[in-house]
Design a protein around this motif. Structure first.
Motif, PDB file in Angstrom:
ATOM      1  N   ASP A 100      45.469   9.653 -46.677  1.00 50.66           N
ATOM      2  CA  ASP A 100      46.339  10.453 -45.800  1.00 50.66           C
ATOM      3  C   ASP A 100      45.577  10.951 -44.569  1.00 50.66           C
ATOM      4  O   ASP A 100      46.159  11.066 -43.487  1.00 50.66           O
ATOM      5  N   ASN A 101      44.292  11.243 -44.740  1.00 51.77           N
ATOM      6  CA  ASN A 101      43.471  11.692 -43.598  1.00 51.77           C
ATOM      7  C   ASN A 101      43.415  10.627 -42.509  1.00 51.77           C
ATOM      8  O   ASN A 101      43.437  10.939 -41.317  1.00 51.77           O
ATOM      9  N   VAL A 102      43.323   9.367 -42.915  1.00 52.44           N
ATOM     10  CA  VAL A 102      43.315   8.258 -41.946  1.00 52.44           C
ATOM     11  C   VAL A 102      44.688   8.165 -41.273  1.00 52.44           C
ATOM     12  O   VAL A 102      44.789   8.068 -40.049  1.00 52.44           O
ATOM     13  N   MET A 103      45.758   8.240 -42.078  1.00 49.99           N
ATOM     14  CA  MET A 103      47.127   8.121 -41.548  1.00 49.99           C
ATOM     15  C   MET A 103      47.418   9.214 -40.524  1.00 49.99           C
ATOM     16  O   MET A 103      48.055   8.968 -39.499  1.00 49.99           O
ATOM     17  N   LYS A 104      46.936  10.419 -40.794  1.00 45.06           N
ATOM     18  CA  LYS A 104      47.176  11.581 -39.925  1.00 45.06           C
ATOM     19  C   LYS A 104      46.699  11.327 -38.493  1.00 45.06           C
ATOM     20  O   LYS A 104      47.305  11.775 -37.526  1.00 45.06           O
ATOM     21  N   ASP A 105      45.596  10.591 -38.355  1.00 42.98           N
ATOM     22  CA  ASP A 105      44.992  10.384 -37.036  1.00 42.98           C
ATOM     23  C   ASP A 105      45.457   9.113 -36.330  1.00 42.98           C
ATOM     24  O   ASP A 105      45.092   8.868 -35.186  1.00 42.98           O
ATOM     25  N   ILE A 106      46.269   8.311 -37.003  1.00 45.35           N
ATOM     26  CA  ILE A 106      46.692   7.034 -36.401  1.00 45.35           C
ATOM     27  C   ILE A 106      47.442   7.196 -35.066  1.00 45.35           C
ATOM     28  O   ILE A 106      47.218   6.422 -34.150  1.00 45.35           O
ATOM     29  N   PRO A 107      48.290   8.228 -34.881  1.00 48.33           N
ATOM     30  CA  PRO A 107      48.960   8.351 -33.574  1.00 48.33           C
ATOM     31  C   PRO A 107      47.997   8.582 -32.406  1.00 48.33           C
ATOM     32  O   PRO A 107      48.231   8.089 -31.299  1.00 48.33           O
ATOM     33  N   ASN A 108      46.935   9.355 -32.640  1.00 49.97           N
ATOM     34  CA  ASN A 108      46.031   9.727 -31.535  1.00 49.97           C
ATOM     35  C   ASN A 108      44.788   8.846 -31.417  1.00 49.97           C
ATOM     36  O   ASN A 108      44.077   8.917 -30.418  1.00 49.97           O
ATOM     37  N   ALA A 109      44.538   8.022 -32.424  1.00 49.21           N
ATOM     38  CA  ALA A 109      43.312   7.208 -32.415  1.00 49.21           C
ATOM     39  C   ALA A 109      43.403   6.037 -31.455  1.00 49.21           C
ATOM     40  O   ALA A 109      42.378   5.511 -31.020  1.00 49.21           O
ATOM     41  N   PHE A 110      44.636   5.619 -31.128  1.00 50.73           N
ATOM     42  CA  PHE A 110      44.806   4.366 -30.392  1.00 50.73           C
ATOM     43  C   PHE A 110      45.718   4.505 -29.172  1.00 50.73           C
ATOM     44  O   PHE A 110      46.546   5.411 -29.104  1.00 50.73           O
ATOM     45  N   ILE A 111      45.573   3.551 -28.280  1.00 48.43           N
ATOM     46  CA  ILE A 111      46.541   3.337 -27.202  1.00 48.43           C
ATOM     47  C   ILE A 111      47.401   2.152 -27.643  1.00 48.43           C
ATOM     48  O   ILE A 111      46.874   1.085 -27.997  1.00 48.43           O
TER      49      ILE A 111
END
Length: 268
Positions: A100-111
Motif C-alpha cells: 500500500d505504501n508503494v500504491m500511495k505514491d504512484i500518483p506523484n512518482a510519475f509524469i
C-alpha cells in the motif's frame, strides 16, 4: 489534459487503497508463490481476521506426508491459539502495508501521458519519473527511477495492470548504503470478478542491487492467483479452517488456469 490524467491516477490509487484497507467482501482462491527455493500452491480463504490456507502443491506436485502433516497441525492449532492468529495477521498486514505504501505514491512518482485504448476500452498511460518526487516511505523509493505503462479501467477507475522497469539505478537506503540496479522490473495485473470486485491475479517483482557495496541484494516476488469464490463476509478463523478441511474439492480447471497466468509472467 494532464490535470485530468493526474486526477484519474489519483482516483485509481485511492480506490486501490480503499479496497485493500476496507474490503467489502472476502474470497476463497488458489494462490501459487514462486521463490528461488521452488513453488508452493495454496487453497486460501481471506477473512476479516486474516488469511488461512491449506497446502495443495509443492513444486507443482502433491505435497509429501510430512508437508501435509505440518500444514494440518497448523490448521488444527490455529482456531484455538489466539496468539498464533494475531502473529499471522500482523505479518499479513505488514506485507499489505508495504504494498500500500508503494500504491500511495504512484500518483506523484510519475509524469503520465495518454497512449491510447485497447479493444476493451481500457486506457493506457505511459509514465516516466517525476523530477521532484519525494517518496513518503522506504518502499516507494523504488519508484524514483521507474518508467513504464499503467492500464486503467475507466468505468471503475481501477488499475488493470502496471508494468514498470528501472531506467536508472536507485538508492533505497535511509541511513545505509543500498542501491538497486537499472533494469529491475515490477509487474502487477488485476482482474474483475463477476460481482464487480477486483482481484490481484499476478505479481512479479525482480530487482538486483548491492548493500554496503559488498553485499548483493536480490528481491524476487512471484504470486499467481485464480478461481476466486466469495465466502461469508463475517467468517471467523475457526469457520475458515473448517471450510478448508470439510470442502477440499478444488475448483474445476484450477491448475490450467493458474499455469496460464504463470506462463504470461516474465520468466526471469
Amino acid at each position: 489534459p494532464a490535470s485530468s490524467i493526474h486526477q484519474m491516477v489519483k482516483n485509481v490509487a485511492w480506490n486501490q487503497l480503499q479496497a485493500s484497507e476496507h474490503p467489502k467482501h472476502y474470497y476463497r482462491y488458489i494462490e501459487r508463490t514462486v521463490s528461488a527455493s521452488g513453488s508452493r500452491t495454496m487453497d486460501e480463504i481471506s477473512t476479516p481476521h486474516g488469511d488461512v490456507d491449506r497446502l495443495i502443491e509443492v513444486d507443482q506436485h502433491p505435497p509429501d506426508q510430512q508437508q501435509i502433516q505440518k500444514n494440518q497441525q497448523m490448521l488444527a492449532k490455529l482456531p484455538h491459539d489466539i496468539q498464533l492468529q494475531q502473529s499471522r495477521q500482523k505479518d499479513q498486514q505488514s506485507n499489505m502495508r508495504r504494498r500500500d505504501n508503494v500504491m500511495k505514491d504512484i500518483p506523484n512518482a510519475f509524469i503520465y501521458t495518454y497512449a491510447g485504448r485497447n479493444t476493451q476500452g481500457q486506457i493506457m498511460l505511459k509514465f516516466r519519473p517525476a523530477p521532484n518526487f519525494q517518496p513518503s516511505s522506504r518502499q516507494s523509493l523504488i519508484l524514483e527511477g521507474m518508467a513504464g505503462e499503467l492500464w486503467v479501467d475507466p468505468k471503475t477507475q481501477r488499475m488493470v495492470k502496471i508494468d514498470g522497469r528501472l531506467i536508472q539505478a536507485v538508492k533505497i537506503g535511509w541511513g545505509f548504503l543500498a542501491k538497486l540496479n537499472e533494469g529491475g522490473t515490477f509487474l502487477m495485473e488485476q482482474v474483475q470478478g463477476p460481482d464487480g470486485t477486483w482481484h490481484q491475479k499476478l505479481l512479479a517483482v525482480h530487482f538486483d542491487g548491492t548493500e554496503l557495496i559488498l553485499k548483493h541484494i536480490h528481491i524476487r516476488v512471484k504470486e499467481f492467483r485464480c478461481c476466486f469464490q466469495r465466502v461469508p463476509d463475517n467468517l471467523s478463523i475457526a469457520a475458515a479452517v473448517h471450510m478448508l478441511q470439510s470442502t477440499a474439492q478444488l475448483p474445476k480447471g484450477w491448475k490450467s488456469r493458474l499455469n496460464a497466468i504463470q506462463k504470461s509472467a516474465p520468466s526471469n
